[in-house]
Design a protein around this motif. Structure first.
Motif, PDB file in Angstrom:
ATOM      1  N   GLN A 151       0.826  -1.211   0.000  1.00  0.00           N
ATOM      2  CA  GLN A 151       0.000   0.000   0.000  1.00  0.00           C
ATOM      3  C   GLN A 151       0.857   1.256   0.000  1.00  0.00           C
ATOM      4  OE1 GLN A 151      -3.217  -0.178  -0.677  1.00  0.00           O
ATOM      5  NE2 GLN A 151      -2.755  -2.378  -0.811  1.00  0.00           N
ATOM      6  N   ARG A 152       1.996   1.211   0.686  1.00  0.00           N
ATOM      7  CA  ARG A 152       2.920   2.344   0.645  1.00  0.00           C
ATOM      8  C   ARG A 152       3.394   2.577  -0.795  1.00  0.00           C
ATOM      9  NH1 ARG A 152       4.033   5.511   5.395  1.00  0.00           N
ATOM     10  NH2 ARG A 152       4.648   4.177   7.136  1.00  0.00           N
ATOM     11  N   CYS A 153       3.749   1.505  -1.472  1.00  0.00           N
ATOM     12  CA  CYS A 153       4.209   1.627  -2.859  1.00  0.00           C
ATOM     13  C   CYS A 153       3.139   2.245  -3.753  1.00  0.00           C
ATOM     14  CB  CYS A 153       4.604   0.258  -3.401  1.00  0.00           C
ATOM     15  SG  CYS A 153       6.128  -0.438  -2.715  1.00  0.00           S
ATOM     16  N   ILE A 154       1.930   1.724  -3.659  1.00  0.00           N
ATOM     17  CA  ILE A 154       0.844   2.233  -4.506  1.00  0.00           C
ATOM     18  C   ILE A 154       0.593   3.708  -4.227  1.00  0.00           C
ATOM     19  CG2 ILE A 154      -1.584   1.963  -5.122  1.00  0.00           C
ATOM     20  CD1 ILE A 154       0.386  -0.292  -6.012  1.00  0.00           C
ATOM     21  N   GLY A 155       0.656   4.092  -2.961  1.00  0.00           N
ATOM     22  CA  GLY A 155       0.424   5.485  -2.595  1.00  0.00           C
ATOM     23  C   GLY A 155       1.514   6.433  -3.056  1.00  0.00           C
ATOM     24  N   SER A 156       2.717   5.896  -3.352  1.00  0.00           N
ATOM     25  CA  SER A 156       3.844   6.746  -3.762  1.00  0.00           C
ATOM     26  C   SER A 156       4.138   6.670  -5.252  1.00  0.00           C
ATOM     27  CB  SER A 156       5.103   6.338  -2.986  1.00  0.00           C
ATOM     28  OG  SER A 156       4.948   6.555  -1.604  1.00  0.00           O
ATOM     29  N   LEU A 157       3.302   5.959  -5.996  1.00  0.00           N
ATOM     30  CA  LEU A 157       3.539   5.761  -7.420  1.00  0.00           C
ATOM     31  C   LEU A 157       2.882   6.877  -8.228  1.00  0.00           C
ATOM     32  CD1 LEU A 157       5.018   3.450  -8.912  1.00  0.00           C
ATOM     33  CD2 LEU A 157       2.772   2.417  -9.325  1.00  0.00           C
ATOM     34  N   THR A 158       3.626   7.453  -9.158  1.00  0.00           N
ATOM     35  CA  THR A 158       3.046   8.460 -10.042  1.00  0.00           C
ATOM     36  C   THR A 158       2.045   7.795 -10.991  1.00  0.00           C
ATOM     37  OG1 THR A 158       4.833   8.173 -11.635  1.00  0.00           O
ATOM     38  CG2 THR A 158       5.117   9.897  -9.976  1.00  0.00           C
ATOM     39  N   PRO A 159       1.102   8.543 -11.535  1.00  0.00           N
ATOM     40  CA  PRO A 159       0.156   7.950 -12.502  1.00  0.00           C
ATOM     41  C   PRO A 159       0.895   7.287 -13.655  1.00  0.00           C
ATOM     42  CG  PRO A 159      -0.584  10.132 -11.827  1.00  0.00           C
ATOM     43  CD  PRO A 159       0.797   9.959 -11.254  1.00  0.00           C
ATOM     44  N   GLY A 160       0.564   6.032 -13.919  1.00  0.00           N
ATOM     45  CA  GLY A 160       1.239   5.298 -14.984  1.00  0.00           C
ATOM     46  C   GLY A 160       2.590   4.745 -14.582  1.00  0.00           C
ATOM     47  N   GLY A 161       2.945   4.846 -13.287  1.00  0.00           N
ATOM     48  CA  GLY A 161       4.234   4.364 -12.821  1.00  0.00           C
ATOM     49  C   GLY A 161       4.315   2.839 -12.773  1.00  0.00           C
ATOM     50  N   ASP A 162       5.526   2.321 -12.579  1.00  0.00           N
ATOM     51  CA  ASP A 162       5.784   0.887 -12.582  1.00  0.00           C
ATOM     52  C   ASP A 162       6.341   0.437 -11.228  1.00  0.00           C
ATOM     53  OD1 ASP A 162       5.175   0.698 -15.370  1.00  0.00           O
ATOM     54  OD2 ASP A 162       7.199   1.436 -15.826  1.00  0.00           O
ATOM     55  N   VAL A 163       6.059  -0.811 -10.884  1.00  0.00           N
ATOM     56  CA  VAL A 163       6.675  -1.462  -9.725  1.00  0.00           C
ATOM     57  C   VAL A 163       7.335  -2.741 -10.218  1.00  0.00           C
ATOM     58  CG1 VAL A 163       6.324  -2.530  -7.462  1.00  0.00           C
ATOM     59  CG2 VAL A 163       4.946  -0.539  -8.133  1.00  0.00           C
ATOM     60  N   LEU A 164       8.624  -2.887  -9.957  1.00  0.00           N
ATOM     61  CA  LEU A 164       9.356  -4.081 -10.368  1.00  0.00           C
ATOM     62  C   LEU A 164       9.651  -4.941  -9.154  1.00  0.00           C
ATOM     63  CD1 LEU A 164      12.216  -4.391 -12.928  1.00  0.00           C
ATOM     64  CD2 LEU A 164      12.466  -5.447 -10.677  1.00  0.00           C
ATOM     65  N   LEU A 165       9.246  -6.199  -9.207  1.00  0.00           N
ATOM     66  CA  LEU A 165       9.538  -7.177  -8.166  1.00  0.00           C
ATOM     67  C   LEU A 165      10.459  -8.245  -8.730  1.00  0.00           C
ATOM     68  CD1 LEU A 165       6.009  -7.923  -6.600  1.00  0.00           C
ATOM     69  CD2 LEU A 165       7.569  -6.039  -6.091  1.00  0.00           C
ATOM     70  N   CYS A 166      11.494  -8.590  -7.968  1.00  0.00           N
ATOM     71  CA  CYS A 166      12.378  -9.664  -8.382  1.00  0.00           C
ATOM     72  C   CYS A 166      12.783 -10.462  -7.154  1.00  0.00           C
ATOM     73  CB  CYS A 166      13.612  -9.103  -9.090  1.00  0.00           C
ATOM     74  SG  CYS A 166      14.706 -10.389  -9.746  1.00  0.00           S
ATOM     75  N   HIS A 167      12.464 -11.768  -7.147  1.00  0.00           N
ATOM     76  CA  HIS A 167      12.751 -12.596  -5.974  1.00  0.00           C
ATOM     77  C   HIS A 167      13.236 -13.989  -6.367  1.00  0.00           C
ATOM     78  CE1 HIS A 167      10.089  -9.538  -4.102  1.00  0.00           C
ATOM     79  NE2 HIS A 167      10.987  -9.663  -3.141  1.00  0.00           N
ATOM     80  N   TRP A 168      14.225 -14.435  -5.654  1.00  0.00           N
ATOM     81  CA  TRP A 168      14.739 -15.801  -5.785  1.00  0.00           C
ATOM     82  C   TRP A 168      13.621 -16.785  -5.453  1.00  0.00           C
ATOM     83  CZ3 TRP A 168      17.079 -18.967  -1.487  1.00  0.00           C
ATOM     84  CH2 TRP A 168      17.738 -20.110  -1.981  1.00  0.00           C
ATOM     85  N   LEU A 169      13.593 -17.912  -6.131  1.00  0.00           N
ATOM     86  CA  LEU A 169      12.526 -18.896  -5.928  1.00  0.00           C
ATOM     87  C   LEU A 169      12.930 -20.033  -4.992  1.00  0.00           C
ATOM     88  CD1 LEU A 169      11.041 -19.088  -9.532  1.00  0.00           C
ATOM     89  CD2 LEU A 169      10.098 -17.922  -7.521  1.00  0.00           C
ATOM     90  N   GLY A 170      14.109 -19.932  -4.402  1.00  0.00           N
ATOM     91  CA  GLY A 170      14.529 -20.936  -3.434  1.00  0.00           C
ATOM     92  C   GLY A 170      13.940 -20.674  -2.062  1.00  0.00           C
ATOM     93  N   ALA A 171      14.422 -21.414  -1.060  1.00  0.00           N
ATOM     94  CA  ALA A 171      13.927 -21.290   0.314  1.00  0.00           C
ATOM     95  C   ALA A 171      15.106 -21.091   1.253  1.00  0.00           C
ATOM     96  CB  ALA A 171      13.134 -22.534   0.720  1.00  0.00           C
ATOM     97  N   ALA A 172      14.841 -20.381   2.357  1.00  0.00           N
ATOM     98  CA  ALA A 172      15.862 -20.155   3.382  1.00  0.00           C
ATOM     99  C   ALA A 172      15.186 -20.075   4.743  1.00  0.00           C
ATOM    100  CB  ALA A 172      16.645 -18.869   3.095  1.00  0.00           C
ATOM    101  N   ASP A 173      15.942 -20.393   5.788  1.00  0.00           N
ATOM    102  CA  ASP A 173      15.375 -20.437   7.136  1.00  0.00           C
ATOM    103  C   ASP A 173      14.857 -19.083   7.600  1.00  0.00           C
ATOM    104  OD1 ASP A 173      15.947 -23.110   7.295  1.00  0.00           O
ATOM    105  OD2 ASP A 173      17.825 -22.853   8.398  1.00  0.00           O
ATOM    106  N   ASP A 174      15.451 -17.986   7.103  1.00  0.00           N
ATOM    107  CA  ASP A 174      15.041 -16.666   7.582  1.00  0.00           C
ATOM    108  C   ASP A 174      13.955 -16.026   6.725  1.00  0.00           C
ATOM    109  OD1 ASP A 174      16.676 -16.299   5.419  1.00  0.00           O
ATOM    110  OD2 ASP A 174      18.090 -14.928   6.409  1.00  0.00           O
ATOM    111  N   PHE A 175      13.366 -16.770   5.792  1.00  0.00           N
ATOM    112  CA  PHE A 175      12.271 -16.229   4.989  1.00  0.00           C
ATOM    113  C   PHE A 175      10.957 -16.303   5.771  1.00  0.00           C
ATOM    114  CE2 PHE A 175      13.961 -17.082   0.400  1.00  0.00           C
ATOM    115  CZ  PHE A 175      15.029 -16.248   0.673  1.00  0.00           C
TER     116      PHE A 175
END
Length: 423
Positions: A365-389
């Motif tokens: 919600q913070r991201c959406i509230g700070s995005l300019t009209p027509g802006g983009d959000v890029l997400l990139c995440h590893w698909l593995g697993a770790a104990d601290d996830f």
């Protein structure tokens, strides 16, 4: 929470002092104060700070360390005047600030109290200690204020300590979290000023002539002559994770080998190649670490604001990017704190799976509230697993897809990571 009788002492000052546990308690190095820009002291009532920390405040004043005292209650003019007099006697120059909540009723105003605390902490910047009543002190106002201040200070990344007021009256040695206690060495001159400051609170001194007072002669003697202590908060899971990242970045200027590993170099190249626009006006990068991706994003934008919660990472990134025009690197713990302004692109890379579901949804919600009209959000995440996830990368992206209201315009999935751009 068991109540206590303010006029009845369970453990005498001599019994407290005789405890062998003090020998193992950490002692404050006064030089630690020299690295601070400010002490921010929250008090539930006018006198809590003087009873618990008057010696420390006098010491801070002598070392020219600015002190701000914020009182949650205190709508009584007489008590407010007593506090002003006490602080003057301690050598504290700044006038106290009164939030004006009713005495004994803070638990009924917790949401508004938190908003006031947030405003206080936003009023200045720099390295500071935030001090608040210990929530275990068996007083409802202390419990509520301590909890709200700790949550607010954690969100801003400030160092917070608690101080006990009534522990010495109702408590026994078994009630003390000794492993989290810090002894404050207070010199004679500072004790003398504390004694003079305690004398300023005449309305609260109990006597036959003032039966409404709650500070007995025995309690005041202990406050004048006894130890002052701070209590570290218990670490939460998110705090332990933050400490883990801080230790990683202190131990290496590239803890994940982002400069050398093919996975990292390939992922950065694909990240930049996936950007829908050739150039952006403003980019916000969350979890920037040592700034390798930041450097490449700066080639595609007028300004880049790079944020990380680790002080060591921020120092490394600032050095790495010092010659990059338009790049700002800031330490911030999101989503509890958030930068001002609007952004054409927000990058969340290798971050969301460390956040619990409620934290991630708040950040979305913070991201959406700070995005300019027509802006983009890029997400990139590893698909593995770790104990601290706290969640998987797959789950984090799915939550964003359902909660943001945005549509994926770019999707790249391979055996190692998932990259999506939402618009």
């Amino acid at each position: 929470m068991v109540a206590f009788d303010a006029l009845r002492t369970v453990t005498t000052a001599a019994e407290w002092e005789a405890r062998g546990a003090w020998q193992a308690v950490e002692s404050l190095d006064q030089r630690d104060l020299d690295g601070l820009d400010e002490l921010v002291v929250f008090s539930a009532h006018p006198d809590d700070e003087t009873i618990a920390l008057g010696g420390l405040l006098a010491l801070a004043a002598d070392r020219r360390l600015p002190v701000r005292v914020i009182v949650a209650t205190g709508d009584d003019q007489g008590r407010a005047d007593e506090l002003r007099s006490a602080l003057t006697r301690l050598g504290v120059a700044a006038s106290p600030q009164f939030l004006g909540f009713p005495d004994g009723e803070l638990k009924h105003h917790a949401e508004r109290l938190r908003a006031e605390v947030d405003t206080v902490l936003a009023a200045s910047t720099g390295r500071r200690w935030v001090l608040a009543p210990w929530p275990g002190d068996r007083h409802g106002d202390h419990r509520t204020l301590g909890r709200e201040v700790a949550d607010a200070a954690t969100a801003t990344g400030d160092t917070v300590f608690f101080y006990p007021v009534w522990l010495w009256q109702w408590g026994e040695p078994a009630d003390v979290p000794w492993e989290r206690t810090i002894d404050l060495p207070i010199a004679g001159v500072h004790r003398a000023r504390k004694g003079a400051a305690l004398d300023a609170f005449g309305s609260q001194h109990w006597s036959d002539d003032n039966p409404d007072g709650v500070l007995t002669p025995e309690f005041l003697d202990r406050a004048r002559d006894g130890r002052e202590v701070l209590i570290r908060p218990e670490l939460r899971a998110s705090d332990r994770l933050a400490e883990h990242f801080e230790a990683l970045h202190r131990g290496s200027d590239d803890p994940w080998a982002v400069r050398s590993r093919w996975y990292e170099r390939r992922k950065r190249a694909l990240t930049v190649a996936s950007l829908p626009r050739e150039r952006y006006g403003s980019i916000l990068e969350l979890g920037a670490s040592v700034g390798e991706l930041t450097a490449e994003l700066s080639e595609r934008a007028d300004t880049v604001l790079a944020i990380d919660g680790s002080a060591a990472a921020v120092d490394t990134a600032r050095t790495r990017l010092a010659d990059r025009a338009g790049v700002t690197v800031t330490r911030m713990r999101v989503p509890g704190t958030w930068p001002s302004g609007a952004f054409d692109l927000i990058v969340v890379s290798e971050l969301a799976y460390y956040l619990a579901d409620d934290e991630w949804r708040s950040l979305i919600q913070r991201c959406i509230g700070s995005l300019t009209p027509g802006g983009d959000v890029l997400l990139c995440h590893w698909l593995g697993a770790a104990d601290d996830f706290a969640q998987s990368g797959e789950q984090a992206n799915e939550t964003f897809r359902s909660a943001s209201g945005l549509t994926a315009s770019v999707v790249h999935r391979d055996a190692e990571f998932l990259l999506e751009v939402f618009s």
